[in-house]
Scaffold this active site. Structure first.
Site, mmCIF file in Angstrom:
data_model
loop_
_atom_site.group_PDB
_atom_site.id
_atom_site.type_symbol
_atom_site.label_atom_id
_atom_site.label_comp_id
_atom_site.label_asym_id
_atom_site.label_seq_id
_atom_site.Cartn_x
_atom_site.Cartn_y
_atom_site.Cartn_z
ATOM 1 N N ARG A 36 0.795 -1.232 0.000
ATOM 2 C CA ARG A 36 0.000 0.000 0.000
ATOM 3 C C ARG A 36 0.825 1.278 0.000
ATOM 4 O O ARG A 36 0.557 2.214 -0.767
ATOM 5 C CB ARG A 36 -0.888 0.077 1.262
ATOM 6 C CG ARG A 36 -2.206 -0.596 1.162
ATOM 7 C CD ARG A 36 -2.546 -1.148 2.518
ATOM 8 N NE ARG A 36 -1.549 -2.147 2.862
ATOM 9 C CZ ARG A 36 -1.631 -3.412 2.451
ATOM 10 N NH1 ARG A 36 -2.672 -3.832 1.798
ATOM 11 N NH2 ARG A 36 -0.669 -4.286 2.727
ATOM 12 N N THR A 37 1.799 1.348 0.896
ATOM 13 C CA THR A 37 2.490 2.628 1.080
ATOM 14 C C THR A 37 3.259 2.997 -0.187
ATOM 15 O O THR A 37 3.149 4.125 -0.687
ATOM 16 C CB THR A 37 3.433 2.549 2.294
ATOM 17 O OG1 THR A 37 2.695 2.035 3.397
ATOM 18 C CG2 THR A 37 3.997 3.913 2.642
ATOM 19 N N LYS B 174 26.536 -3.849 -1.747
ATOM 20 C CA LYS B 174 28.007 -3.788 -1.879
ATOM 21 C C LYS B 174 28.617 -3.015 -0.723
ATOM 22 O O LYS B 174 29.808 -2.731 -0.722
ATOM 23 C CB LYS B 174 28.380 -3.094 -3.194
ATOM 24 C CG LYS B 174 27.802 -3.729 -4.433
ATOM 25 C CD LYS B 174 28.130 -2.855 -5.641
ATOM 26 C CE LYS B 174 27.165 -3.096 -6.776
ATOM 27 N NZ LYS B 174 27.155 -1.983 -7.732
ATOM 28 N N HIS C 242 5.084 5.803 11.565
ATOM 29 C CA HIS C 242 4.564 5.642 10.192
ATOM 30 C C HIS C 242 3.652 6.857 9.952
ATOM 31 O O HIS C 242 2.422 6.733 9.898
ATOM 32 C CB HIS C 242 3.802 4.318 10.092
ATOM 33 C CG HIS C 242 3.562 3.840 8.689
ATOM 34 N ND1 HIS C 242 3.708 4.655 7.568
ATOM 35 C CD2 HIS C 242 3.162 2.622 8.221
ATOM 36 C CE1 HIS C 242 3.403 3.948 6.492
ATOM 37 N NE2 HIS C 242 3.074 2.706 6.854
#
Ligand code: CP
Length: 315
Positions: free
Chosen positions: A51-52, A80, A129
């Site tokens: 969703r995000t 890396k 969030h």
């Protein structure tokens, strides 16, 4: 004017939250426009997302920007040994704003300190969030007609659930009463209970999840037990099915009560509930598009006037 980030909901005043809700309303009326044509938004997802990421990318596309980025850090030079700082500085050469999800708590704050362009936190570990919080607030406002004086039940994984942590902080302006419903292994962390006390936020803790609590709720905010945050999977097995919402538990719920869930769901809401009039979690995810259009425009410095009077609106 300084660079404008969107890293934590704790930074937002009551006025700013209500302003962002008005912006989201504006984008719900007219989601398609080219107000950001020529800009580039980068989406850097170091953790999985459906969703995000997709709603941020859809929001950026609907605003006329181009989108670059990755949905899996394994395809980047982080494998890396490139540091987060160098990754952020490189992407800042190419984009006008960065949307970032990272598994380390505080990663978005760090990125905002090293980046010359705006950083939008799309989730940092079990911490915050804030864009989910904006869409949660918009969903609550749309369904209740207000953010003030609501009874909000937070259910499930309150320890690792970053969305509930952000929601507590945002609601401090609106005199909520929270009910924290979790098994003791997943109880609300002390730092958020202390935050509630410092901000005079009323809360009650429960371990039982039953009709008595549901019947008093305006918002029933269900969460998934976050398997990926457990270091001992035996502990996850013990709590994974602790609360399961079924239709029969909703018979005497308040008429205005809505069930929210940031999603994904695992099995904490039975599929039969999806067609119950109290279910709102699918529309909630749709609201994410409008909330995220608002966030992108805001960090890129567009004003309400410019958005309302936008000549590029596609009707
Ligand atoms: N709510 C939410 O953050 O969903 P995703 O993990 O799918 O982005």
């Amino acid at each position: 004017m300084g660079k404008h980030n969107f890293v934590t909901i704790a930074d937002l005043s009551k006025e700013k939250i209500l302003y962002m809700i008005k912006l989201a309303q504006e984008f719900e009326k007219h989601p398609n426009r080219e107000i950001l044509k020529g800009k580039v938004v980068a989406t850097l997802f170091f953790e999985p997302s459906t969703r995000t990421r997709l709603s941020f990318e859809t929001a950026a596309n609907r605003l006329g920007t181009r989108v670059i980025g990755f949905s899996d850090a394994k395809v980047t030079s982080a494998t890396k040994g490139e540091t987060l700082k160098d990754t952020i500085l490189m992407v800042s050469n190419y984009a006008d704003a960065i949307v970032m999800r990272h598994y380390i708590e505080g990663a978005a704050q760090y990125a905002s300190e090293v980046a010359p362009i705006p950083i939008i936190n799309a989730g940092d570990g079990a911490h915050q969030h804030p864009s989910q919080c904006m869409l949660d607030l918009y969903s609550i406002y749309k369904t209740q007609g207000t953010l003030e004086n609501l009874n909000i039940c937070l259910v499930g994984d309150l320890k690792y659930g970053r969305t509930v942590h952000s929601l507590i902080m945002a609601m401090r302006h609106f005199n909520p009463t929270f009910h924290f419903i979790a098994p003791k292994e997943l109880a609300m962390p002390n730092e958020y209970k202390i935050y509630c006390k410092e901000h005079n936020i009323k809360y009650v803790e429960h371990t039982a999840f039953n009709e008595k609590i549901i019947n008093e709720a305006d918002i029933l905010y269900m969460t998934r037990v976050q398997k990926e945050r457990f270091s001992d999977l035996m502990e996850y097995e013990k709590v994974k099915n602790v609360y399961i919402l079924k239709n029969e538990m909703l018979n005497n719920a308040r008429d205005n009560m809505k069930i929210l869930h940031p999603l994904p769901r695992v099995n904490e809401i039975e599929y039969e509930v999806d067609t119950n009039p109290h279910a709102y979690y699918i529309q909630q995810a749709q609201n994410g598009l409008y909330a995220r259009e608002a966030i992108i425009c805001d960090v890129l410095g567009l004003s309400m006037d410019e958005i309302i009077n936008d000549p590029t609106i596609i009707k």
